[in-house]
Design a protein around this motif. Structure first.
Motif, mmCIF file in Angstrom:
data_model
loop_
_atom_site.group_PDB
_atom_site.id
_atom_site.type_symbol
_atom_site.label_atom_id
_atom_site.label_comp_id
_atom_site.label_asym_id
_atom_site.label_seq_id
_atom_site.Cartn_x
_atom_site.Cartn_y
_atom_site.Cartn_z
ATOM 1 N N THR A 105 0.849 -1.187 0.000
ATOM 2 C CA THR A 105 0.000 0.000 0.000
ATOM 3 C C THR A 105 0.888 1.241 0.000
ATOM 4 N N TYR A 106 0.370 2.288 -0.582
ATOM 5 C CA TYR A 106 1.086 3.570 -0.620
ATOM 6 C C TYR A 106 0.585 4.516 0.462
ATOM 7 N N LYS A 107 -0.147 4.008 1.444
ATOM 8 C CA LYS A 107 -0.663 4.860 2.524
ATOM 9 C C LYS A 107 0.420 5.722 3.177
ATOM 10 N N PRO A 108 1.627 5.182 3.408
ATOM 11 C CA PRO A 108 2.671 6.056 3.995
ATOM 12 C C PRO A 108 2.978 7.274 3.114
ATOM 13 N N LEU A 109 2.922 7.092 1.802
ATOM 14 C CA LEU A 109 3.166 8.217 0.894
ATOM 15 C C LEU A 109 2.055 9.251 1.025
ATOM 16 N N TRP A 110 0.807 8.800 1.074
ATOM 17 C CA TRP A 110 -0.310 9.744 1.181
ATOM 18 C C TRP A 110 -0.253 10.491 2.517
ATOM 19 N N LYS A 111 0.156 9.808 3.572
ATOM 20 C CA LYS A 111 0.304 10.471 4.874
ATOM 21 C C LYS A 111 1.441 11.496 4.823
ATOM 22 N N LEU A 112 2.514 11.141 4.128
ATOM 23 C CA LEU A 112 3.653 12.043 3.982
ATOM 24 C C LEU A 112 3.227 13.321 3.250
ATOM 25 N N SER B 124 3.913 10.732 -13.999
ATOM 26 C CA SER B 124 2.716 10.906 -14.823
ATOM 27 C C SER B 124 1.438 10.650 -14.019
ATOM 28 N N LYS B 125 0.336 11.146 -14.575
ATOM 29 C CA LYS B 125 -0.957 10.939 -13.932
ATOM 30 C C LYS B 125 -1.293 9.450 -13.894
ATOM 31 N N SER B 126 -0.962 8.720 -14.952
ATOM 32 C CA SER B 126 -1.269 7.285 -14.980
ATOM 33 C C SER B 126 -0.501 6.540 -13.887
ATOM 34 N N THR B 127 0.738 6.943 -13.633
ATOM 35 C CA THR B 127 1.513 6.327 -12.553
ATOM 36 C C THR B 127 0.911 6.681 -11.203
ATOM 37 N N MET B 128 0.509 7.928 -11.038
ATOM 38 C CA MET B 128 -0.125 8.351 -9.787
ATOM 39 C C MET B 128 -1.426 7.576 -9.575
ATOM 40 N N LYS C 199 -2.057 4.561 -10.673
ATOM 41 C CA LYS C 199 -1.664 3.198 -10.277
ATOM 42 C C LYS C 199 -1.382 3.133 -8.783
ATOM 43 N N MET C 200 -0.663 4.115 -8.281
ATOM 44 C CA MET C 200 -0.351 4.134 -6.855
ATOM 45 C C MET C 200 -1.633 4.306 -6.038
ATOM 46 N N ARG D 277 -4.385 3.031 -6.715
ATOM 47 C CA ARG D 277 -5.038 1.714 -6.696
ATOM 48 C C ARG D 277 -4.136 0.642 -6.073
ATOM 49 N N ASN D 278 -3.033 1.057 -5.459
ATOM 50 C CA ASN D 278 -2.046 0.143 -4.847
ATOM 51 C C ASN D 278 -1.497 -0.857 -5.851
ATOM 52 N N GLU D 279 -1.318 -0.411 -7.088
ATOM 53 C CA GLU D 279 -0.722 -1.254 -8.113
ATOM 54 C C GLU D 279 0.778 -1.000 -8.164
ATOM 55 N N LYS D 280 1.498 -1.936 -8.763
ATOM 56 C CA LYS D 280 2.957 -1.803 -8.793
ATOM 57 C C LYS D 280 3.396 -0.688 -9.736
ATOM 58 N N VAL D 281 4.482 -0.041 -9.342
ATOM 59 C CA VAL D 281 5.151 0.956 -10.174
ATOM 60 C C VAL D 281 6.630 0.586 -10.229
ATOM 61 N N SER D 282 7.351 1.192 -11.118
ATOM 62 C CA SER D 282 8.758 0.831 -11.292
ATOM 63 C C SER D 282 9.618 1.276 -10.106
ATOM 64 N N MET D 283 10.737 0.613 -9.987
ATOM 65 C CA MET D 283 11.707 0.986 -8.957
ATOM 66 C C MET D 283 12.219 2.403 -9.210
ATOM 67 N N GLU D 284 12.253 2.814 -10.469
ATOM 68 C CA GLU D 284 12.690 4.173 -10.805
ATOM 69 C C GLU D 284 11.766 5.209 -10.149
ATOM 70 N N ILE D 285 10.471 4.944 -10.167
ATOM 71 C CA ILE D 285 9.506 5.863 -9.544
ATOM 72 C C ILE D 285 9.731 5.896 -8.032
ATOM 73 N N LEU D 286 9.889 4.729 -7.426
ATOM 74 C CA LEU D 286 10.135 4.670 -5.990
ATOM 75 C C LEU D 286 11.426 5.409 -5.638
ATOM 76 N N ASP D 287 12.441 5.249 -6.481
ATOM 77 C CA ASP D 287 13.713 5.939 -6.263
ATOM 78 C C ASP D 287 13.528 7.452 -6.357
ATOM 79 N N ARG D 288 12.747 7.888 -7.334
ATOM 80 C CA ARG D 288 12.475 9.325 -7.491
ATOM 81 C C ARG D 288 11.791 9.897 -6.255
ATOM 82 N N LEU D 289 10.810 9.147 -5.741
ATOM 83 C CA LEU D 289 10.081 9.592 -4.551
ATOM 84 C C LEU D 289 11.003 9.649 -3.332
#
Length: 74
Positions: free
Chosen positions: A7-14, A32-36, A38-39, A41-53
């Motif tokens: 889940t991306y709940k920690p990101l939304w809280k942040l 991108s909006k499509s990546t946002m 996905k997050m 909906r708790n769907e997977k995103v690339s490690m690159e996106i996680l690294d960027r965050l």
């Protein structure tokens, strides 16, 4: 639908703690909006996106995603 155990709940809280909107995050991290979506909906995103965050917030992966135990999901 693929049922992932993250889940991306920690990101939304942040974002709330930083008084930042999802739109601001998208602009500042070039996500991108499509990546946002996905997050959202708790769907997977690339490690690159996680690294960027993580780089943007100077945080660890555990500060933006959380593993959900199978028992907790029920």
């Amino acid at each position: 639908m693929i049922d992932l155990s993250f889940t991306y709940k920690p990101l939304w809280k942040l974002l709330i703690d930083k008084e930042m909107t999802k739109k601001q995050l998208m602009e500042e991290t070039n996500i991108s909006k499509s990546t946002m979506d996905k997050m959202g909906r708790n769907e997977k995103v690339s490690m690159e996106i996680l690294d960027r965050l993580c780089s943007h917030f100077s945080c660890d992966v555990s500060d933006i995603i959380e593993h959900i135990d199978e028992v907790e999901k029920q």
